[in-house]
Design a protein around this motif. Structure first.
Motif, PDB file in Angstrom:
ATOM      1  N   LEU A   1       0.077  10.105  -4.301  1.00 20.03           N
ATOM      2  CA  LEU A   1      -1.262  10.672  -4.465  1.00 20.03           C
ATOM      3  C   LEU A   1      -1.269  12.193  -4.343  1.00 20.03           C
TER       4      LEU A   1
ATOM      5  N   GLY B   1      -1.984   5.993   4.060  1.00 15.90           N
ATOM      6  CA  GLY B   1      -1.048   6.409   3.011  1.00 15.90           C
ATOM      7  C   GLY B   1      -1.453   7.719   2.367  1.00 15.90           C
ATOM      8  N   LEU B   2      -2.755   7.900   2.181  1.00 16.98           N
ATOM      9  CA  LEU B   2      -3.258   9.143   1.596  1.00 16.98           C
ATOM     10  C   LEU B   2      -2.895  10.335   2.480  1.00 16.98           C
TER      11      LEU B   2
ATOM     12  N   LYS C   1      -9.369  10.890  -4.901  1.00 14.46           N
ATOM     13  CA  LYS C   1      -8.095  10.189  -4.891  1.00 14.46           C
ATOM     14  C   LYS C   1      -8.186   8.896  -4.079  1.00 14.46           C
ATOM     15  N   TYR C   2      -8.913   8.977  -2.962  1.00 13.46           N
ATOM     16  CA  TYR C   2      -9.055   7.773  -2.138  1.00 13.46           C
ATOM     17  C   TYR C   2      -9.859   6.703  -2.875  1.00 13.46           C
TER      18      TYR C   2
ATOM     19  N   LEU D   1      -7.787   4.503  -5.074  1.00 11.30           N
ATOM     20  CA  LEU D   1      -7.094   3.431  -4.353  1.00 11.30           C
ATOM     21  C   LEU D   1      -8.042   2.290  -4.016  1.00 11.30           C
TER      22      LEU D   1
ATOM     23  N   SER E   1       0.838  11.076   2.432  1.00 13.07           N
ATOM     24  CA  SER E   1       1.221  11.685   1.158  1.00 13.07           C
ATOM     25  C   SER E   1       0.886  13.168   1.136  1.00 13.07           C
TER      26      SER E   1
ATOM     27  N   SER F   1       0.242   4.513  -2.543  1.00 16.77           N
ATOM     28  CA  SER F   1      -0.312   5.789  -2.056  1.00 16.77           C
ATOM     29  C   SER F   1       0.702   6.921  -1.997  1.00 16.77           C
TER      30      SER F   1
ATOM     31  N   SER G   1      -4.745   2.333   2.989  1.00 23.60           N
ATOM     32  CA  SER G   1      -4.780   3.354   1.932  1.00 23.60           C
ATOM     33  C   SER G   1      -5.091   4.731   2.503  1.00 23.60           C
TER      34      SER G   1
ATOM     35  N   THR H   1       4.393   6.361   5.841  1.00 30.27           N
ATOM     36  CA  THR H   1       3.249   5.450   5.911  1.00 30.27           C
ATOM     37  C   THR H   1       3.632   4.162   6.612  1.00 30.27           C
TER      38      THR H   1
ATOM     39  N   ILE I   1       0.808  -1.230   0.000  1.00 24.44           N
ATOM     40  CA  ILE I   1       0.000   0.000   0.000  1.00 24.44           C
ATOM     41  C   ILE I   1       0.839   1.277   0.000  1.00 24.44           C
TER      42      ILE I   1
END
Length: 752
Positions: free
Chosen positions: A86, A165-166, A113-114, A117, A169, A83, A162, A182, A79
């Motif tokens: 992004l 990670g979003l 964006k999410y 993923l 980012s 991510s 995710s 992340t 993941i």
């Protein structure tokens, strides 16, 4: 909504315009394919060798080595790579400022964006779902709902990762930093559950935050609102933090106001999570074929009859070796061991009382009690101020019969009974023991009175010939006292006054008096249930009792000629009629009798006679007279001896007034001795046989039946070559196909 979907579509396109998405997809496919086929190959090998196979659906998909379990452990590697770009990519190029100035909201940008993923993760789910089709061709009766529940858990974990990670980012313009950050947050979420476990309030908060093992229940067949809401709240938390971050960039706010917004979001999420995890608000769905993750119907029916408050109090002796199970650091795990009961008893109250007192057994004489307590406080993080002293605990409860080790007391209303931990690999009480404890309180135990005063086998001795392990051992899971029985000793003349449900006579060394024989015969005449076990050479002490019911012990000794064992070790096998009284075992099951004699049926009177165990007629004979196997060389002599099929154990049954009387006669008293309970060779079922005898004698009252239907997904339909072809497909053919599609896609994009 259109803008949100457009952003998601654009982001998904960007994702597949880079080789990372394709590489991750291929690696994911190969890893899961290799895991699945290697497990399938190993199980097929076991099948060819004729060895027992476990529930195949669980072996291949769940447990510790199944594909879903492996993916759960390794998902954190995938993941962050997906991510990391992004927001970092746009923050680095400066294009994100233009995006913020466009006619789209921060909410639409973040969710779009999410969503991209989530769609990519769905493609990984498609890979996992392909194993359902593969499994259907490979295994008979694949448990598909079980697998779907596990895949749902994996997808929720992907979505949670995710969201993390979003957010990471959004904090940096460097993609590598975003990926590493992340990983760091995911490591924190996996580790945080171990923080502050010695303190009640902190323990509850950090445990809720912990993502470690959250998917275990899904993978192993139990879906709960508690875990489902956890994932949704984690996703909501990190998406909310991302939205707040970008909104605060658009608006001029003070640092205090920003802090309040972030803190408020975290507090709201934690509060919702805590409330949703309470037993009262927790709902479950068992996705296993036979509801393996739910209490059996017998347990549910019993619990449904409880109308008074239920309370379980755990007494923890800080200096005993079992103290770790009741320590604050282990409190969450300990509470979770009763999770299946808390589903049906949401108001179940769990108390913990820590004390210190000298040990009844295994006392360390090299250290003082004070030194042992100080060490325990240091190791287990007990609060010394809250610990009860030896005097205080004795005023509260007598734990000497429990050897001052960790023990629980289940209390319903004003009645209670002990619930123990055991000296085996499982340690914790399971459904059989917990339900038994509840039933003991509600309906009382079955009393087993063992005759003494004439040299019979003892209940409170661990010597080889005695019966403590199977009858009266507090820390043995399968002992009678942990299976719903109350075991007591009486002399033969007081049977009438005690009025037990079952009487046991085992190998008296002295002759019973006329008064004692009359008392025993009167009990039998009135329909009492009884088990009588004798030894060769002492049959004369029991035959006066047995003859009143038309049975006797032979005066000779049974011998069996086998290659590896002594002649007097008779390996008896079950008769077909034994199944009628609940003694169904596998075909090769044997009960070992170290010294035994035949049971002779003379006059059945009004009894129904049920042979239970017989000798092997091709190897067994009866030897009369005195002999010593240690000093004499004895073998079967066809001229003097005769091979016979002899009954070593029989059951008698009849109706006495309105009562069904049950009697068991066994030509050996050693079959349930301490030494036989620990025999390794040959493999015997002596322990299970003894317990099932008492179950029959108690008319099925105890032990409580918590058995489940046998698994039906235990046959592999493919051979090794076919499995190797499947492995080649997942390792080479499919990856090459996907790689070719990806390469063509990327090359086409490059030309444009």
């Amino acid at each position: 909504m259109k803008k949100l979907l457009k952003i998601a579509k654009l982001e998904l396109g960007i994702l597949f315009f880079s080789p990372i998405a394709w590489l991750i997809f291929i690696i994911f496919l190969v890893q899961t394919g290799v895991t699945f086929t290697e497990l399938l190959y190993a199980q097929e090998t076991q099948q060819q060798l004729g060895r027992p196979i476990s529930v195949l659906t669980k072996v291949l998909f769940a447990g510790e080595k199944g594909i879903l379990a492996v993916i759960q452990k390794n998902l954190y590697l995938y993941i962050p790579l997906l991510s990391m770009g992004l927001f970092s990519r746009e923050l680095s190029s400066g294009s994100f400022k233009l995006l913020l100035s466009s006619p789209v909201t921060v909410f639409q940008i973040v969710l779009g964006k999410y969503l991209s993923l989530m769609v990519y993760c769905l493609l990984l789910v498609v890979v996992l779902s392909s194993f359902i089709i593969t499994g259907m061709f490979s295994i008979e009766n694949l448990d598909i709902p079980f697998i779907l529940g596990g895949i749902l858990g994996i997808y929720l974990l992907m979505c949670a990762y995710s969201a993390v990670g979003l957010f990471m980012s959004s904090l940096t313009s460097y993609q590598v930093v975003a990926a590493m950050s992340t990983l760091a947050i995911l490591a924190l979420l996996n580790f945080i559950g171990q923080v502050g476990q010695s303190y009640d309030l902190i323990r509850d908060i950090t445990y809720w935050f912990s993502i470690s093992g959250r998917t275990d229940n899904f993978i192993n067949g139990l879906l709960s609102t508690k875990d489902l809401i956890y994932f949704l709240l984690v996703i909501l938390l990190f998406l909310g933090l991302t939205i707040l971050r970008f909104k605060n960039q658009r608006q001029s706010k003070s640092t205090n106001r920003k802090s309040i917004e972030y803190t408020s979001l975290i507090i709201i999420v934690v509060a919702l999570g805590y409330i949703s995890s309470l037993p009262l608000w927790n709902f479950y769905l068992d996705s296993t074929r036979f509801n393996d993750r739910t209490l059996t119907q017998n347990s549910q029916d019993l619990i449904a009859k409880i109308i008074e408050p239920v309370e379980i109090t755990t007494y923890v002796n800080a200096i005993h070796s079992s103290a770790g199970y009741g320590s604050p650091k282990n409190r969450i795990k300990d509470l979770n061991s009763f999770e299946t009961y808390r589903r049906f008893l949401p108001d179940l109250k769990m108390n913990y009382i820590v004390y210190y007192d000298t040990l009844v057994q295994y006392n360390d004489t090299t250290k003082t009690l004070s030194e042992l307590v100080k060490k325990a406080v240091s190791v287990h993080k007990f609060d010394f101020e809250k610990m009860l002293t030896p005097k205080q605990i004795k005023e509260k409860v007598n734990l000497i019969p429990e050897q001052n080790r960790l023990v629980r007391f289940v209390k319903i209303g004003d009645r209670q009974t002990p619930l123990r931990m055991f000296d085996d690999f499982i340690v914790y009480p399971k459904e059989a023991e917990i339900t038994t404890a509840i039933k003991r309180i509600m309906y009382q135990p079955v009393t087993v009175a063992v005759l003494t005063n004439n040299g019979e086998r003892q209940l409170n001795s661990y010597s080889d010939a005695d019966y403590q392990v199977i009858m009266n051992s507090t820390n043995t899971r399968g002992s009678l006292i942990n299976s719903g029985f109350e075991v007591l000793t009486i002399d033969a003349s007081s049977i009438e006054t005690k009025n037990p449900e079952i009487v046991m006579i085992s190998d008296p060394k002295n002759k019973y008096s006329d008064i004692e024989i009359n008392s025993i015969n009167s009990y039998i005449k009135e329909g009492g249930n009884i088990i009588i076990a004798g030894e060769p050479g002492r049959s004369a002490y029991l035959n006066p009792i047995l003859e009143t019911i038309g049975v006797s012990f032979d005066s000779g000794s049974l011998l069996q000629e086998t290659e590896n064992y002594e002649l007097d070790l008779v390996q008896a096998k079950f008769t077909s009629s034994s199944e009628n009284i609940g003694l169904k075992f596998h075909d090769q099951a044997i009960v070992a009798f170290p010294s035994s004699m035949p049971v002779i049926v003379k006059d059945t009177m009004d009894f129904n006679v049920i042979p239970i165990l017989n000798t092997d007629p091709s190897e067994s004979w009866v030897k009369y007279g005195e002999f010593d196997l240690k000093t004499e060389k004895i073998s079967f002599n066809p001229k003097e001896d005769k091979l016979i099929l002899a009954s070593v154990a029989i059951a008698l049954e009849r109706k006495v007034r309105d009562k069904q009387q049950r009697i068991v006669i066994i030509g050996d008293a050693d079959f349930m001795s301490n030494v036989e309970m620990n025999r390794n060779s040959p493999q015997t079922v002596n322990s299970s046989f003894a317990i099932r005898l008492f179950k029959w004698l108690s008319n099925g009252e105890y032990p409580v039946d918590v058995s489940r239907p046998k698994a039906i997904d235990k046959v592999i339909k493919l051979n090794r070559n076919q499995i190797q072809w499947i492995k080649a497909s997942y390792m080479a053919f499919l990856p090459l196909l996907i790689g070719s599609v990806g390469a063509g896609f990327l090359l086409n994009r490059k030309r444009k």
